[in-house]
Write a protein that holds these residues in place. Sequence first.
Motif, PDB file in Angstrom:
ATOM      1  N   ILE A 292       1.372   6.605  -6.972  1.00  0.00           N
ATOM      2  CA  ILE A 292       0.326   7.251  -7.596  1.00  0.00           C
ATOM      3  C   ILE A 292       0.555   8.998  -6.964  1.00  0.00           C
ATOM      4  O   ILE A 292       0.667   9.971  -7.881  1.00  0.00           O
ATOM      5  CB  ILE A 292      -1.286   7.145  -6.608  1.00  0.00           C
ATOM      6  CG1 ILE A 292      -1.548   5.641  -7.519  1.00  0.00           C
ATOM      7  CG2 ILE A 292      -1.732   8.191  -6.989  1.00  0.00           C
ATOM      8  CD1 ILE A 292      -2.501   4.941  -6.423  1.00  0.00           C
ATOM      9  N   LEU A 293       1.433   9.480  -6.109  1.00  0.00           N
ATOM     10  CA  LEU A 293       1.542  10.596  -5.873  1.00  0.00           C
ATOM     11  C   LEU A 293       2.729  11.432  -6.469  1.00  0.00           C
ATOM     12  O   LEU A 293       2.820  12.466  -6.963  1.00  0.00           O
ATOM     13  CB  LEU A 293       2.007  10.881  -4.505  1.00  0.00           C
ATOM     14  CG  LEU A 293       1.383  10.831  -3.323  1.00  0.00           C
ATOM     15  CD1 LEU A 293       1.466  10.573  -2.370  1.00  0.00           C
ATOM     16  CD2 LEU A 293       0.154  12.088  -3.471  1.00  0.00           C
ATOM     17  N   SER A 294       3.288  10.247  -7.327  1.00  0.00           N
ATOM     18  CA  SER A 294       5.088  11.184  -7.716  1.00  0.00           C
ATOM     19  C   SER A 294       4.312  11.325  -9.249  1.00  0.00           C
ATOM     20  O   SER A 294       4.505  12.228 -10.180  1.00  0.00           O
ATOM     21  CB  SER A 294       5.284   9.682  -8.906  1.00  0.00           C
ATOM     22  OG  SER A 294       6.494   9.219  -7.432  1.00  0.00           O
TER      23      SER A 294
ATOM     24  N   PHE B 247      -0.681  12.835   3.768  1.00  0.00           N
ATOM     25  CA  PHE B 247      -0.312  12.644   4.779  1.00  0.00           C
ATOM     26  C   PHE B 247      -0.933  10.925   5.168  1.00  0.00           C
ATOM     27  O   PHE B 247       0.092  10.664   6.332  1.00  0.00           O
ATOM     28  CB  PHE B 247      -1.508  13.843   5.295  1.00  0.00           C
ATOM     29  CG  PHE B 247      -1.290  14.505   5.310  1.00  0.00           C
ATOM     30  CD1 PHE B 247      -0.295  15.437   4.791  1.00  0.00           C
ATOM     31  CD2 PHE B 247      -2.333  15.573   5.002  1.00  0.00           C
ATOM     32  CE1 PHE B 247       0.385  16.360   4.746  1.00  0.00           C
ATOM     33  CE2 PHE B 247      -2.445  17.267   4.891  1.00  0.00           C
ATOM     34  CZ  PHE B 247      -1.310  17.432   4.948  1.00  0.00           C
ATOM     35  N   LYS B 248      -1.291  10.038   4.272  1.00  0.00           N
ATOM     36  CA  LYS B 248      -1.674   8.523   4.852  1.00  0.00           C
ATOM     37  C   LYS B 248      -0.327   8.240   4.782  1.00  0.00           C
ATOM     38  O   LYS B 248      -0.356   7.189   5.412  1.00  0.00           O
ATOM     39  CB  LYS B 248      -3.259   7.996   3.856  1.00  0.00           C
ATOM     40  CG  LYS B 248      -3.151   6.827   4.046  1.00  0.00           C
ATOM     41  CD  LYS B 248      -4.005   6.444   5.421  1.00  0.00           C
ATOM     42  CE  LYS B 248      -3.494   5.142   5.371  1.00  0.00           C
ATOM     43  NZ  LYS B 248      -4.366   4.821   7.116  1.00  0.00           N
TER      44      LYS B 248
ATOM     45  N   VAL C 182      11.121  10.050   5.850  1.00  0.00           N
ATOM     46  CA  VAL C 182      11.925   9.823   4.740  1.00  0.00           C
ATOM     47  C   VAL C 182      11.531   9.128   3.392  1.00  0.00           C
ATOM     48  O   VAL C 182      11.485   9.788   2.365  1.00  0.00           O
ATOM     49  CB  VAL C 182      13.497   9.685   4.730  1.00  0.00           C
ATOM     50  CG1 VAL C 182      14.127   9.204   3.726  1.00  0.00           C
ATOM     51  CG2 VAL C 182      13.742  10.583   5.953  1.00  0.00           C
ATOM     52  N   PHE C 183      10.637   8.174   3.468  1.00  0.00           N
ATOM     53  CA  PHE C 183      10.559   7.323   3.048  1.00  0.00           C
ATOM     54  C   PHE C 183       9.441   8.169   1.920  1.00  0.00           C
ATOM     55  O   PHE C 183       9.123   8.246   0.552  1.00  0.00           O
ATOM     56  CB  PHE C 183       9.909   5.880   3.735  1.00  0.00           C
ATOM     57  CG  PHE C 183       9.020   5.376   1.877  1.00  0.00           C
ATOM     58  CD1 PHE C 183       9.978   3.878   1.270  1.00  0.00           C
ATOM     59  CD2 PHE C 183       7.878   4.707   2.107  1.00  0.00           C
ATOM     60  CE1 PHE C 183       9.449   3.127   0.226  1.00  0.00           C
ATOM     61  CE2 PHE C 183       6.777   4.654   1.032  1.00  0.00           C
ATOM     62  CZ  PHE C 183       8.006   3.044   0.482  1.00  0.00           C
ATOM     63  N   ALA C 184       7.934   8.408   3.055  1.00  0.00           N
ATOM     64  CA  ALA C 184       7.587  10.006   1.631  1.00  0.00           C
ATOM     65  C   ALA C 184       7.548  11.074   1.381  1.00  0.00           C
ATOM     66  O   ALA C 184       7.163  10.802   0.378  1.00  0.00           O
ATOM     67  CB  ALA C 184       6.057   9.674   3.368  1.00  0.00           C
TER      68      ALA C 184
ATOM     69  N   SER D  73       1.134  -1.289  -0.111  1.00  0.00           N
ATOM     70  CA  SER D  73       0.159   0.226   0.088  1.00  0.00           C
ATOM     71  C   SER D  73       0.599   1.295   0.383  1.00  0.00           C
ATOM     72  O   SER D  73       0.336   2.330  -0.493  1.00  0.00           O
ATOM     73  CB  SER D  73      -0.988  -0.126   1.764  1.00  0.00           C
ATOM     74  OG  SER D  73      -0.294   0.103   2.514  1.00  0.00           O
ATOM     75  N   LYS D  74       1.548   1.137   0.781  1.00  0.00           N
ATOM     76  CA  LYS D  74       2.767   2.297   0.879  1.00  0.00           C
ATOM     77  C   LYS D  74       4.020   2.813  -0.656  1.00  0.00           C
ATOM     78  O   LYS D  74       3.814   3.677  -1.251  1.00  0.00           O
ATOM     79  CB  LYS D  74       3.607   2.610   1.824  1.00  0.00           C
ATOM     80  CG  LYS D  74       4.709   1.399   1.439  1.00  0.00           C
ATOM     81  CD  LYS D  74       5.462   1.210   2.873  1.00  0.00           C
ATOM     82  CE  LYS D  74       7.012   0.007   3.031  1.00  0.00           C
ATOM     83  NZ  LYS D  74       8.053   0.615   3.937  1.00  0.00           N
TER      84      LYS D  74
END
Length: 291
Positions: free
Chosen positions: A11-13, A234-235, A243-245, A4-5
């Motif tokens: 998707i965010l990228s 935020f999720k 750092v991963f986010a 999921s992460k």
Amino acid sequence: MKLSKWAYLIILSIIWGTSFILIKKGLVGLTPYQLGALRTVITGFFLFLAGFKTIKTIEKKEWKWIAISGFLGSFIPAFFFAIAETEIDSAVVSVLNSLVPLNTVLMGLAVFKITSTKRQILGVIIGFIGTALLILKGAELNPDQNYLFAGFIIASTLMYAANVNIIKRYLQNVKPLAIAVGNYVTIFIPAVLVLLFTNFFTVENFNNPDLGLSVLYIAILSLFGTAMAKVLFFKLVQISTPVFASSVTYIMPIVALMWGLLDGETFSVLQILASLIILLGVYLANKKQKT
């Protein structure tokens, strides 16, 4: 959780990688200040419709951090990115935005007392060397562009880094949608005031033939690149590490570069090399972080 992460990250990228070209297109009919304010106002409307009731779940002691998060993570960068793109190509801006994970490490170490490994510190150093090369070579390739405006992006990455650490440290138990809505509760009125003082609501401005299309681009940016993406981000922060986010910036420059090249922007071999050096630094900074 691991799948999921990574899904959130990809998707965010893609969403955020597209946002730089949307800002560029929006600037055709809007000033940087109109764009930043309009982006904030439209995003606020979308978020209020989606989850205004969630602000009831925010405790009184958390509102201070919600407000700080709103200004550092949304309000000020919305203007800074627009100002920067009046002088610098969107693809270059996206690469400079890759400094977020490096600054997250530095911010975590200096302000939030989060320990970092030697590999992470090396990554930060390499990343900043790449940044210097990118800016210098970009200035040579595009002498008509003022690369001092890169400072607006660097300042924004510092604010983003602080925001990531604030969310992880002080807002870990707040629902992602509540954080996003709360952010815009605090910055919505300031954005409206900026819009009023930039002569947006004037007959002359409404007669601008480029205004309609520019507003459409910013509406798309606000819905997907800001409102929806912030909730996802935020999720991601909550289910991973800061750092991963912030490593969403691994893929963003690739997406942004593709859009930039399609729009006629130039990108030299040396700039590509500098970009790879930055991403190497980001990789090293994230390498030893447990996720």
